[in-house]
Design an enzyme around this catalytic site. Sequence first.
Site, mmCIF file in Angstrom:
data_model
loop_
_atom_site.group_PDB
_atom_site.id
_atom_site.type_symbol
_atom_site.label_atom_id
_atom_site.label_comp_id
_atom_site.label_asym_id
_atom_site.label_seq_id
_atom_site.Cartn_x
_atom_site.Cartn_y
_atom_site.Cartn_z
ATOM 1 N N SER A 133 46.971 34.316 36.547
ATOM 2 C CA SER A 133 46.349 35.587 36.171
ATOM 3 C C SER A 133 47.355 36.724 36.244
ATOM 4 O O SER A 133 48.258 36.719 37.100
ATOM 5 C CB SER A 133 45.202 35.846 37.158
ATOM 6 N N TYR A 157 42.180 36.781 45.941
ATOM 7 C CA TYR A 157 42.096 36.007 44.696
ATOM 8 C C TYR A 157 43.481 35.885 44.051
ATOM 9 O O TYR A 157 43.946 34.796 43.724
ATOM 10 C CB TYR A 157 41.115 36.679 43.716
ATOM 11 N N LYS A 161 46.284 32.592 43.350
ATOM 12 C CA LYS A 161 46.935 32.245 42.078
ATOM 13 C C LYS A 161 48.445 32.090 42.281
ATOM 14 O O LYS A 161 49.050 31.143 41.796
ATOM 15 C CB LYS A 161 46.655 33.328 41.026
ATOM 16 N N PHE A 186 45.905 37.776 30.694
ATOM 17 C CA PHE A 186 45.561 39.186 30.861
ATOM 18 C C PHE A 186 44.027 39.299 30.839
ATOM 19 O O PHE A 186 43.388 38.664 31.653
ATOM 20 C CB PHE A 186 46.364 40.044 29.861
ATOM 21 N N ASN A 206 31.324 42.206 36.760
ATOM 22 C CA ASN A 206 32.367 43.071 37.328
ATOM 23 C C ASN A 206 33.237 43.631 36.225
ATOM 24 O O ASN A 206 33.827 44.690 36.364
ATOM 25 C CB ASN A 206 33.297 42.254 38.243
ATOM 26 N N ARG A 239 44.099 48.286 29.339
ATOM 27 C CA ARG A 239 44.287 46.858 29.620
ATOM 28 C C ARG A 239 44.605 46.102 28.334
ATOM 29 O O ARG A 239 44.321 46.575 27.221
ATOM 30 C CB ARG A 239 43.001 46.245 30.198
ATOM 31 N N ASP A 305 42.046 49.622 41.294
ATOM 32 C CA ASP A 305 42.364 49.651 39.860
ATOM 33 C C ASP A 305 43.691 50.358 39.602
ATOM 34 O O ASP A 305 44.077 51.259 40.347
ATOM 35 C CB ASP A 305 41.256 50.381 39.081
HETATM 36 P P1 NAD Z 1 34.509 30.541 35.244
HETATM 37 O O1 NAD Z 1 33.973 30.855 36.605
HETATM 38 O O2 NAD Z 1 33.654 30.791 34.073
HETATM 39 O O3 NAD Z 1 35.010 29.022 35.214
HETATM 40 C C1 NAD Z 1 35.525 28.366 36.352
HETATM 41 C C2 NAD Z 1 34.768 27.048 36.480
HETATM 42 O O4 NAD Z 1 35.256 26.333 37.636
HETATM 43 C C3 NAD Z 1 33.264 27.236 36.696
HETATM 44 O O5 NAD Z 1 32.571 26.511 35.709
HETATM 45 C C4 NAD Z 1 32.997 26.679 38.102
HETATM 46 O O6 NAD Z 1 31.738 26.053 38.173
HETATM 47 C C5 NAD Z 1 34.149 25.701 38.271
HETATM 48 N N1 NAD Z 1 34.567 25.456 39.660
HETATM 49 C C6 NAD Z 1 34.872 26.362 40.624
HETATM 50 N N2 NAD Z 1 35.241 25.726 41.743
HETATM 51 C C7 NAD Z 1 35.182 24.400 41.492
HETATM 52 C C8 NAD Z 1 35.446 23.225 42.268
HETATM 53 N N3 NAD Z 1 35.829 23.291 43.540
HETATM 54 N N4 NAD Z 1 35.269 22.011 41.673
HETATM 55 C C9 NAD Z 1 34.850 21.918 40.395
HETATM 56 N N5 NAD Z 1 34.580 22.981 39.622
HETATM 57 C C10 NAD Z 1 34.757 24.209 40.172
HETATM 58 O O7 NAD Z 1 35.900 31.338 35.102
HETATM 59 P P2 NAD Z 1 36.778 31.581 33.805
HETATM 60 O O8 NAD Z 1 36.664 33.011 33.452
HETATM 61 O O9 NAD Z 1 36.508 30.549 32.802
HETATM 62 O O10 NAD Z 1 38.222 31.378 34.441
HETATM 63 C C11 NAD Z 1 38.881 30.130 34.395
HETATM 64 C C12 NAD Z 1 40.172 30.229 35.194
HETATM 65 O O11 NAD Z 1 40.985 31.251 34.639
HETATM 66 C C13 NAD Z 1 39.974 30.578 36.661
HETATM 67 O O12 NAD Z 1 40.908 29.844 37.418
HETATM 68 C C14 NAD Z 1 40.290 32.046 36.714
HETATM 69 O O13 NAD Z 1 40.773 32.440 37.978
HETATM 70 C C15 NAD Z 1 41.375 32.168 35.656
HETATM 71 N N6 NAD Z 1 41.454 33.515 35.082
HETATM 72 C C16 NAD Z 1 40.334 34.081 34.559
HETATM 73 C C17 NAD Z 1 40.384 35.367 34.046
HETATM 74 C C18 NAD Z 1 39.148 36.023 33.484
HETATM 75 O O14 NAD Z 1 39.130 37.223 33.329
HETATM 76 N N7 NAD Z 1 38.110 35.286 33.131
HETATM 77 C C19 NAD Z 1 41.603 36.074 34.047
HETATM 78 C C20 NAD Z 1 42.731 35.449 34.571
HETATM 79 C C21 NAD Z 1 42.649 34.165 35.096
HETATM 80 C C1 UD1 Z 2 39.938 42.438 36.584
HETATM 81 C C2 UD1 Z 2 40.491 41.956 37.891
HETATM 82 C C3 UD1 Z 2 41.739 41.145 37.632
HETATM 83 C C4 UD1 Z 2 41.461 40.021 36.643
HETATM 84 C C5 UD1 Z 2 40.931 40.645 35.364
HETATM 85 C C6 UD1 Z 2 40.672 39.594 34.322
HETATM 86 C C7 UD1 Z 2 39.836 43.692 39.501
HETATM 87 C C8 UD1 Z 2 40.302 44.792 40.398
HETATM 88 N N1 UD1 Z 2 40.777 43.103 38.752
HETATM 89 O O1 UD1 Z 2 40.921 43.267 36.030
HETATM 90 O O2 UD1 Z 2 42.220 40.604 38.838
HETATM 91 O O3 UD1 Z 2 42.650 39.316 36.363
HETATM 92 O O4 UD1 Z 2 39.733 41.360 35.690
HETATM 93 O O5 UD1 Z 2 39.441 39.617 33.787
HETATM 94 O O6 UD1 Z 2 38.658 43.348 39.481
HETATM 95 N N2 UD1 Z 2 35.895 49.358 33.981
HETATM 96 C C9 UD1 Z 2 34.988 50.377 33.884
HETATM 97 N N3 UD1 Z 2 33.680 50.085 34.093
HETATM 98 C C10 UD1 Z 2 33.232 48.828 34.387
HETATM 99 C C11 UD1 Z 2 34.169 47.805 34.488
HETATM 100 C C12 UD1 Z 2 35.495 48.099 34.283
HETATM 101 O O7 UD1 Z 2 35.348 51.516 33.612
HETATM 102 O O8 UD1 Z 2 32.014 48.633 34.583
HETATM 103 C C13 UD1 Z 2 37.309 49.641 33.679
HETATM 104 C C14 UD1 Z 2 38.281 49.320 34.795
HETATM 105 O O9 UD1 Z 2 38.475 50.417 35.626
HETATM 106 C C15 UD1 Z 2 39.540 48.935 33.996
HETATM 107 C C16 UD1 Z 2 38.986 48.318 32.709
HETATM 108 O O10 UD1 Z 2 37.665 48.812 32.590
HETATM 109 O O11 UD1 Z 2 40.268 50.082 33.671
HETATM 110 C C17 UD1 Z 2 38.953 46.817 32.718
HETATM 111 O O12 UD1 Z 2 38.279 46.364 33.885
HETATM 112 P P1 UD1 Z 2 37.937 44.835 34.129
HETATM 113 O O13 UD1 Z 2 37.305 44.261 32.930
HETATM 114 O O14 UD1 Z 2 37.214 44.721 35.421
HETATM 115 O O15 UD1 Z 2 39.372 44.147 34.237
HETATM 116 P P2 UD1 Z 2 40.622 44.517 35.188
HETATM 117 O O16 UD1 Z 2 40.304 45.618 36.111
HETATM 118 O O17 UD1 Z 2 41.807 44.669 34.304
#
Ligand code: NAD
Ligand code: UD1
Length: 346
Positions: A133, A157, A161, A186, A206, A239, A305
């Site tokens: 991430s 978190y 990573k 990203f 979130n 972002r 943030d």
């Molecule tokens: P998600 O929560 O939708 O998917 C993760 C999946 O892992 C879920 O289906 C959950 O049930 C499963 N899981 C969790 N712990 C487990 C375990 N111990 N055994 C088996 N299954 C398990 O999340 P996502 O948004 O699809 O993210 C996927 C990956 O990418 C994660 O590792 C996350 O940290 C990383 N990532 C996500 C984002 C984002 O914004 N979504 C950004 C950067 C990195």
């Molecule tokens: C968040 C995570 C980051 C993760 C990323 C990927 C935090 C502090 N960081 O980042 O670790 O890798 O998601 O999905 O949670 N915002 C609002 N109102 C909202 C929600 C967000 O104004 O209700 C703003 C935030 O201040 C930010 C932007 O929108 O400027 C994006 O926010 P968000 O989608 O939560 O992502 P990140 O903060 O970049």
Amino acid sequence: MKNNKKSSKRFVLVTGGTGYIGSHTVVALIAAGYNPIIVDNLSNSKVSVLKRIKKITGKLPLFYKMDLRNTMALNKIFQKHSIASVIHFAGFKAVGESVAEPLKYYENNIQSTISLCKVMNMHSVKKIIFSSSASVYGEASVVPIKENSLPVPASPYACTKLMIEQILIDIYLADPFWRIALLRYFNPVGAHESGLMGEDPQGIPNNLMPYISQVAVGRHKKVNIFGNDYPTDDGTGVRDYIHVMDLAEGHVAALKKIETATFKKPQIINLGTGKGYSVIEILRAFEKAAGKVIPYRITKRRPGDIAACYADIKLAKKLLGWKAKRNLADMCADAWHWQSQNPKGY
Ligand code: NAD
Ligand code: UD1
């Protein structure tokens, strides 16, 4: 480990494959001719996504409901199927929750990875793509952020990573036959263009885009914009949003590279678009896609943030021959298509 009952088909194991990014990647893998097997404990996803995958691709992927930390059960899957490589998405990902419950995050994210790598080693499966991430960078002093920028993770978190990246690098140092891609995402947003699959956060989202989508379908009254006094053009946070299908295709590109052993050592690669958009720009683009006004109010900054975060994407282009194709209008249109057809998610 030998097992005569193994089928000759070669599989890609997708951990966390029923989750948001995993499920979209499974669709991209099938489209590229791969045979994915999903392992997920459904702690943050629903089994019904499998039917949607079938509807889109015509194929129902093999699925095991299982916790990755159950090493014995995981071993059985590797005994049964001929697994060529692994894409490791499974893990917990809520930054705020990780601050409140750090042990939950260290326990799940780290132990799952150790269990997975142990079983991979037992079966000489040494090709892995890991979901890292952009949060590992923390408050980067220079944007766009390059992969060699000093990581300063600001939450448990993000620490998990970075630790997992290090664990995988150490595994490689002990055994250079491992082929490893560490992909730093990203901000993944959007949905499959069919509107059949998308992001389905449990509880109040979130992240910005799912929150805006839920306001647009009437699940919340207005979007809270967390601060408009950042040193950015309009004062709101900037972002690098990337369409989830572009991200999924980035994994297919990375898989091809690790399969052909192009990477001689673990490769850290940013997956983003290289463009930054502000909260206001996202809100306006979403309004256009949904054809409605989205109410908002400015509230105070969210602790932790940062002002601006976007990727330097040169390395991804060079090493993977991959670049995001979809623009902000596509991201919003697809997110809206999914949310409006599935107002309560799956
Ligand atoms: P998600 O929560 O939708 O998917 C993760 C999946 O892992 C879920 O289906 C959950 O049930 C499963 N899981 C969790 N712990 C487990 C375990 N111990 N055994 C088996 N299954 C398990 O999340 P996502 O948004 O699809 O993210 C996927 C990956 O990418 C994660 O590792 C996350 O940290 C990383 N990532 C996500 C984002 C984002 O914004 N979504 C950004 C950067 C990195
Ligand atoms: C968040 C995570 C980051 C993760 C990323 C990927 C935090 C502090 N960081 O980042 O670790 O890798 O998601 O999905 O949670 N915002 C609002 N109102 C909202 C929600 C967000 O104004 O209700 C703003 C935030 O201040 C930010 C932007 O929108 O400027 C994006 O926010 P968000 O989608 O939560 O992502 P990140 O903060 O970049």
